[in-house]
Scaffold this motif. Structure first.
Motif, PDB file in Angstrom:
ATOM      1  N   ASN A 190       6.991   1.934  -8.230  1.00 23.43           N
ATOM      2  CA  ASN A 190       6.107   1.215  -8.703  1.00 23.43           C
ATOM      3  C   ASN A 190       6.242  -0.503  -8.690  1.00 23.43           C
ATOM      4  N   ALA A 191       7.342  -0.762  -9.049  1.00 22.88           N
ATOM      5  CA  ALA A 191       7.874  -1.932  -9.182  1.00 22.88           C
ATOM      6  C   ALA A 191       8.157  -2.359  -7.871  1.00 22.88           C
ATOM      7  N   CYS A 192       8.478  -1.784  -6.922  1.00 22.38           N
ATOM      8  CA  CYS A 192       8.868  -2.122  -5.595  1.00 22.38           C
ATOM      9  C   CYS A 192       7.415  -2.454  -4.743  1.00 22.38           C
ATOM     10  N   ARG A 193       6.613  -1.586  -5.100  1.00 28.54           N
ATOM     11  CA  ARG A 193       5.557  -1.978  -4.359  1.00 28.54           C
ATOM     12  C   ARG A 193       4.535  -3.267  -5.099  1.00 28.54           C
ATOM     13  N   THR A 194       4.857  -3.269  -6.394  1.00 21.28           N
ATOM     14  CA  THR A 194       4.301  -4.479  -6.871  1.00 21.28           C
ATOM     15  C   THR A 194       4.821  -5.854  -6.419  1.00 21.28           C
ATOM     16  N   LEU A 195       6.127  -5.853  -6.317  1.00 14.19           N
ATOM     17  CA  LEU A 195       6.834  -6.952  -5.678  1.00 14.19           C
ATOM     18  C   LEU A 195       6.423  -7.281  -4.324  1.00 14.19           C
ATOM     19  N   ALA A 196       6.125  -6.231  -3.756  1.00 13.72           N
ATOM     20  CA  ALA A 196       5.781  -6.373  -2.071  1.00 13.72           C
ATOM     21  C   ALA A 196       4.543  -7.030  -1.912  1.00 13.72           C
ATOM     22  N   TYR A 197       3.629  -6.520  -2.791  1.00 13.64           N
ATOM     23  CA  TYR A 197       2.287  -7.114  -3.053  1.00 13.64           C
ATOM     24  C   TYR A 197       2.166  -8.650  -3.234  1.00 13.64           C
ATOM     25  N   LEU A 198       2.982  -8.830  -4.290  1.00 11.53           N
ATOM     26  CA  LEU A 198       3.204 -10.423  -4.817  1.00 11.53           C
ATOM     27  C   LEU A 198       3.621 -11.246  -3.407  1.00 11.53           C
ATOM     28  N   LEU A 199       4.522 -10.768  -2.712  1.00 13.57           N
ATOM     29  CA  LEU A 199       5.256 -11.561  -1.643  1.00 13.57           C
ATOM     30  C   LEU A 199       4.252 -11.614  -0.444  1.00 13.57           C
ATOM     31  N   ASP A 200       3.691 -10.373  -0.141  1.00 11.30           N
ATOM     32  CA  ASP A 200       2.904 -10.381   1.176  1.00 11.30           C
ATOM     33  C   ASP A 200       1.572  -9.978   1.226  1.00 11.30           C
ATOM     34  N   GLY A 201       0.968  -9.693  -0.114  1.00  9.40           N
ATOM     35  CA  GLY A 201      -0.544  -9.406  -0.156  1.00  9.40           C
ATOM     36  C   GLY A 201      -0.873  -8.072   0.565  1.00  9.40           C
ATOM     37  N   LYS A 202       0.058  -7.183   0.657  1.00  3.35           N
ATOM     38  CA  LYS A 202      -0.223  -5.695   1.356  1.00  3.35           C
ATOM     39  C   LYS A 202      -0.321  -4.736   0.127  1.00  3.35           C
ATOM     40  N   LEU A 203      -1.232  -4.020   0.165  1.00  6.18           N
ATOM     41  CA  LEU A 203      -1.347  -2.834  -0.799  1.00  6.18           C
ATOM     42  C   LEU A 203      -0.603  -1.360  -0.120  1.00  6.18           C
ATOM     43  N   ARG A 204       0.206  -1.123  -1.144  1.00  7.98           N
ATOM     44  CA  ARG A 204       1.115   0.106  -0.779  1.00  7.98           C
ATOM     45  C   ARG A 204       1.255   1.311  -1.492  1.00  7.98           C
ATOM     46  N   SER A 205       1.391   2.270  -1.158  1.00  8.69           N
ATOM     47  CA  SER A 205       1.632   3.307  -1.977  1.00  8.69           C
ATOM     48  C   SER A 205       3.119   3.232  -2.456  1.00  8.69           C
ATOM     49  N   LYS A 206       3.435   4.117  -3.455  1.00 12.63           N
ATOM     50  CA  LYS A 206       4.800   4.048  -3.864  1.00 12.63           C
ATOM     51  C   LYS A 206       5.799   4.450  -2.996  1.00 12.63           C
ATOM     52  N   ASP A 207       5.646   5.356  -2.038  1.00 14.19           N
ATOM     53  CA  ASP A 207       6.367   5.689  -0.923  1.00 14.19           C
ATOM     54  C   ASP A 207       6.509   4.606  -0.154  1.00 14.19           C
ATOM     55  N   GLU A 208       5.561   3.831   0.267  1.00 14.30           N
ATOM     56  CA  GLU A 208       5.496   2.730   1.237  1.00 14.30           C
ATOM     57  C   GLU A 208       6.028   1.393   0.491  1.00 14.30           C
TER      58      GLU A 208
END
Length: 267
Positions: A190-208
Motif C-alpha cells: 500500500n505504501a509503494c502504490r501511495t508513493l507511486a501515485y504521489l510521483l506520477d499520478g497513476k492509480l495502482r493496485s497493491k500488486d501494481e
C-alpha cells in the motif's frame, strides 16, 4: 497462484457478489441507485486467499432502521462466504459537494462482526471514503446501476491525497505501524502504490504498486518488496521480516512519501 479480476474470478466469488447485490436490492428497494465494486477485485489483483471484496452502495435518502437491520443480518451471513466483505452504504443526498471526512449510512467489515452481532451498526464519518470513492470512480466496476464515474460524486484530488497519506502514515495501520504489524504485506504494498501515485499520478493496485517499486526503488529494497508480492500472488502467509529490515524500509518510505507529498503541494 493467479490474481483475479471481476471478469475471470472463481464461480464462488461471483456467486457471493450476486447474492450481495440481490440482497442489497431487497433491503433498500427503489432507493438503491448503484452498487460499485472497487479495490483489488475491480483492478484485477484479487487474491482468493488474502483479499477482501470492497463494495460501495449508493442510496437516495437515509437508510431506514428495518433496512439497516436487514443489511446487518445479510452481511453477517454473506461476508467470509467465501471472502471477507467491506462495504459502505452512502446517501446520495449527503455526499455532494464532497466533504472530508465523508458521512456514511451503513458500514460493515469483518473487524465489525462482533459489534454487528450485538446491534445494527449506526452511520458515521470515515476519512477513508475519500480514497475509496476517488479510486472507485476511476477503476471501479458497476455491479448494479450506471458506471461509477456517472453516479459517484467527484472527490477533489487534494482530498484523495489527504486520505491516502493519513492511511499510509497512521501509527496503527500505516508505515509507522510496520514494525509491529501482523500484515506487513498490506502495509508495504500500500505504501509503494501511495508513493507511486504521489510521483506520477497513476492509480495502482497493491500488486501494481509492488511491481512499480521493484523497478523504481533502490535495489536493496527489492527483496523486501518481492517477498510481499510473492505472498500476495501465491496466497502465502506474510513473510517474516527482521526488525532491521522493517525499520529500514519504513524509514525510507516515510521519507520518500513525505517528500513527494510536499513537492505535490508546492506545485
Amino acid at each position: 497462484m493467479t490474481l483475479f479480476g471481476l471478469d475471470n474470478c472463481p464461480e464462488a466469488t461471483r456467486a457471493q457478489l450476486t447474492r450481495l447485490t440481490a440482497s442489497l436490492r431487497a433491503a433498500c428497494g427503489d432507493a438503491l441507485r448503484s452498487v460499485v465494486l472497487h479495490g483489488s477485485l475491480a483492478m484485477g489483483s484479487f487474491s482468493v486467499q488474502r483479499s477482501d471484496v470492497d463494495v460501495l452502495a449508493l442510496i437516495d435518502g437515509a437508510i431506514a432502521y428495518d433496512a439497516r437491520t436487514a443489511l446487518t443480518r445479510l452481511l453477517l451471513e454473506v461476508s467470509a462466504q467465501p471472502h471477507p466483505i467491506e462495504i459502505s452504504v452512502l446517501n446520495s443526498r449527503a455526499i455532494g459537494p464532497w466533504t472530508h471526512p465523508a458521512p456514511y449510512e451503513f458500514h460493515f467489515s469483518e473487524s465489525w462482526r462482533e459489534r454487528a452481532q450485538a446491534a445494527p451498526p449506526p452511520g458515521g464519518i470515515d476519512p477513508d471514503l475519500s480514497g475509496h470513492v476517488f479510486l472507485a470512480r476511476a477503476r471501479g466496476r458497476a455491479l448494479l446501476g450506471p458506471p461509477p464515474a456517472e453516479v459517484l460524486p467527484e472527490v477533489p484530488e487534494a482530498l484523495y491525497r489527504k486520505s491516502i497519506l493519513a492511511d499510509g502514515l497512521s501509527d496503527e495501520f500505516g508505515l509507522p505501524g510496520l514494525l509491529q504489524s501482523a500484515t506487513p504485506v498490506y502495509v508495504a504494498l500500500n505504501a509503494c502504490r501511495t508513493l507511486a501515485y504521489l510521483l506520477d499520478g497513476k492509480l495502482r493496485s497493491k500488486d501494481e504498486g509492488g511491481m512499480w517499486a521493484l523497478i523504481e526503488l533502490p535495489w536493496w529494497y527489492s527483496s523486501f518488496v518481492a517477498k510481499a508480492l510473492e505472498a500476495l500472488r501465491a496466497g502465502l502467509p506474510d513473510p517474516v521480516y527482521s526488525i532491521e529490515d522493517r525499520t529500514r524500509f519504513m524509514n525510507y518510505l516515510i521519507s520518500r512519501v513525505r517528500g513527494a507529498a510536499t513537492e505535490v503541494q508546492d506545485r
